[in-house]
Design a protein around this motif. Sequence first.
Motif, PDB file in Angstrom:
ATOM      1  N   SER A 109       0.840  -1.191   0.000  1.00 43.90           N
ATOM      2  CA  SER A 109       0.000   0.000   0.000  1.00 43.90           C
ATOM      3  C   SER A 109       0.875   1.239   0.000  1.00 43.90           C
ATOM      4  CB  SER A 109      -0.928   0.013   1.216  1.00 43.90           C
ATOM      5  OG  SER A 109      -0.177   0.238   2.389  1.00 43.90           O
TER       6      SER A 109
ATOM      7  N   ALA B  81      -9.466  -5.176  -7.691  1.00 44.91           N
ATOM      8  CA  ALA B  81      -9.784  -3.761  -7.879  1.00 44.91           C
ATOM      9  C   ALA B  81     -10.691  -3.223  -6.785  1.00 44.91           C
ATOM     10  CB  ALA B  81     -10.444  -3.558  -9.239  1.00 44.91           C
TER      11      ALA B  81
ATOM     12  N   ARG C 106      -9.085   2.114  -2.284  1.00 47.99           N
ATOM     13  CA  ARG C 106      -7.635   2.286  -2.303  1.00 47.99           C
ATOM     14  C   ARG C 106      -7.144   3.034  -3.539  1.00 47.99           C
ATOM     15  NH1 ARG C 106      -3.336  -2.463  -3.343  1.00 47.99           N
ATOM     16  NH2 ARG C 106      -4.250  -2.105  -5.404  1.00 47.99           N
ATOM     17  N   ASP C 107      -7.527   2.584  -4.727  1.00 47.61           N
ATOM     18  CA  ASP C 107      -7.002   3.180  -5.953  1.00 47.61           C
ATOM     19  C   ASP C 107      -7.360   4.660  -6.057  1.00 47.61           C
ATOM     20  OD1 ASP C 107      -5.970   0.733  -6.553  1.00 47.61           O
ATOM     21  OD2 ASP C 107      -7.501   0.191  -8.037  1.00 47.61           O
TER      22      ASP C 107
ATOM     23  N   GLU D 141      -5.330   6.689  -3.374  1.00 52.59           N
ATOM     24  CA  GLU D 141      -3.917   6.798  -3.729  1.00 52.59           C
ATOM     25  C   GLU D 141      -3.715   7.723  -4.928  1.00 52.59           C
ATOM     26  OE1 GLU D 141      -2.343   2.913  -4.284  1.00 52.59           O
ATOM     27  OE2 GLU D 141      -2.316   2.432  -2.129  1.00 52.59           O
ATOM     28  N   SER D 142      -4.598   7.651  -5.890  1.00 51.08           N
ATOM     29  CA  SER D 142      -4.494   8.512  -7.064  1.00 51.08           C
ATOM     30  C   SER D 142      -4.639   9.974  -6.671  1.00 51.08           C
ATOM     31  CB  SER D 142      -5.572   8.125  -8.084  1.00 51.08           C
ATOM     32  OG  SER D 142      -5.527   8.988  -9.205  1.00 51.08           O
TER      33      SER D 142
END
Length: 521
Positions: free
Chosen positions: A317, A339, A362-363, A366-367
């Motif tokens: 992570s 995903a 998460r994605d 983080e982006s």
Amino acid sequence: MTSSTRRRSTPASSPETSAALYLRRSSRKDLGANRSLREQETECRALAARLGLDVVEVYEEQEGTGASMRSRKRRPKWEQALADLDAGDRFRTVIVWALDRADRRGADVLAGLLTRHAATGRRILGVDGTDTSDERQRLATIIRGEIAREEAENIAKRVTRTKRTRRADGRWLGGRPPFGLRVVEGRVEPDPDTAPVARRIADEVLSGRSLWSIAADLNAEEIPSPSGVVKGWRVNSLSQILRAPAFAGLQSVRERKPSGGWPAIADVYLDEETRRPVSVGVGVITPAERSRILAALESRTREDARDVRRGKREVRSLLGDVLRCASCGGRTSVSGSGARKSYRCAALATGRECAAPFTAPRDALESYVGERFLTTLSTLEPSDDLLVEVAARWVARVEPGALADRQEAEDAVAALDADLARARRLAVSGVLTEEEAAEEMSRLRRLRVEAVDRLAALPTPAIDVSPLLDLVQSREAWEGLPVDERRSLLPLAIHEIRVLRASGRGVRFRPDERVEIIWHA
């Protein structure tokens, strides 16, 4: 004995005629010149009485708290005593039994202390004759401080050698053994009282049960935790017990982190010649069972996975170091798969209480953070320290050998500069004769010239910040970095990221409404 401060309850005299005592004892086993706290206090009070000073406060440091630079341990009572001395509103004298009992950090620290006291009229007096306000003692005090520093360093080296020998011999090095074990004649063995519970924990992990469910059962049955607290079992405490090498009867070793701290979990110590694990007794589990347990734990780990070959963590992570729950302030974990992975408040996994635990994809999170980080970099001036530091980290990635060689050469020059400075001080103080000083200084200067030449011959890697000022280039570079390297860069600029709970179930994640980034000042 714990740290304490004893203040006089009767009205104090003026600061000029008042004093405080500072007491510290290294170890119960360190006899001889090392006085007990009561003996130190008696002798310090006698000195105060001879000088007509009224003792208004006594600072007692916790036993075993280091006075040296090497120990890296804080000494809160010494720091408080010095701060109160600088304030000067209650006393302007601190009495110690011996200055090296109070501070063994060497000439550099003492020189600053002496200069400050000469300018402010404060002083530290010692039963050993120390008087930091006496200009005639300045050089002698600095030299004694340097000798004390060297003595502390030598003691630390001897302790390290002793531990190395005991470790290689499979002897327990001290401290409390893992839950389920006791120490008998320098070796560990199952403790009759707690080993059955420890064995049960191991068996349940081997059977496939999660640490959370095991902790819940132990708490429900009101089985005391390792600290003796009923309903005190937590996932982290179980993990530490199971991962401890001694739990499997194996010797352990810890390497100090660059920050100066120590890792919570030790590594298995390997014999320097055979590279095989060294036994430290009989554990609750066997080494083979330990391998199976670690494999089971790692297969369930959401945040990180252990890279067994290198003994390091493979980071899974990006935000684990800086991400916090806005409600409880606690750390976070990653759950889900593919995903659909999400960050969430760790309280959800460990059984801790949180009034409003969050989950966030998460994605998307983080982006968002990555884009904010890169956008911030692109707005900085080319000379900004943050830009230079990030660029230097990139150079360290693509040219690690070159930077390591330069750092080693720079350290060698710095070490010789320190040796030269020390030789000059010893020459001025008369510790070295004129002939001895000339010979030593000549040798050190020759070595320094050679070290400087070696440093000059090494190429200096170019640190180019321009790609970081261009968002298109920086995005490409960012995506090309491994997760662990991106993760190490974020804390350079970001102190903390706080995520709020969603306003309702099924509400779309909007990071601009739920995410707060706390930047370093």
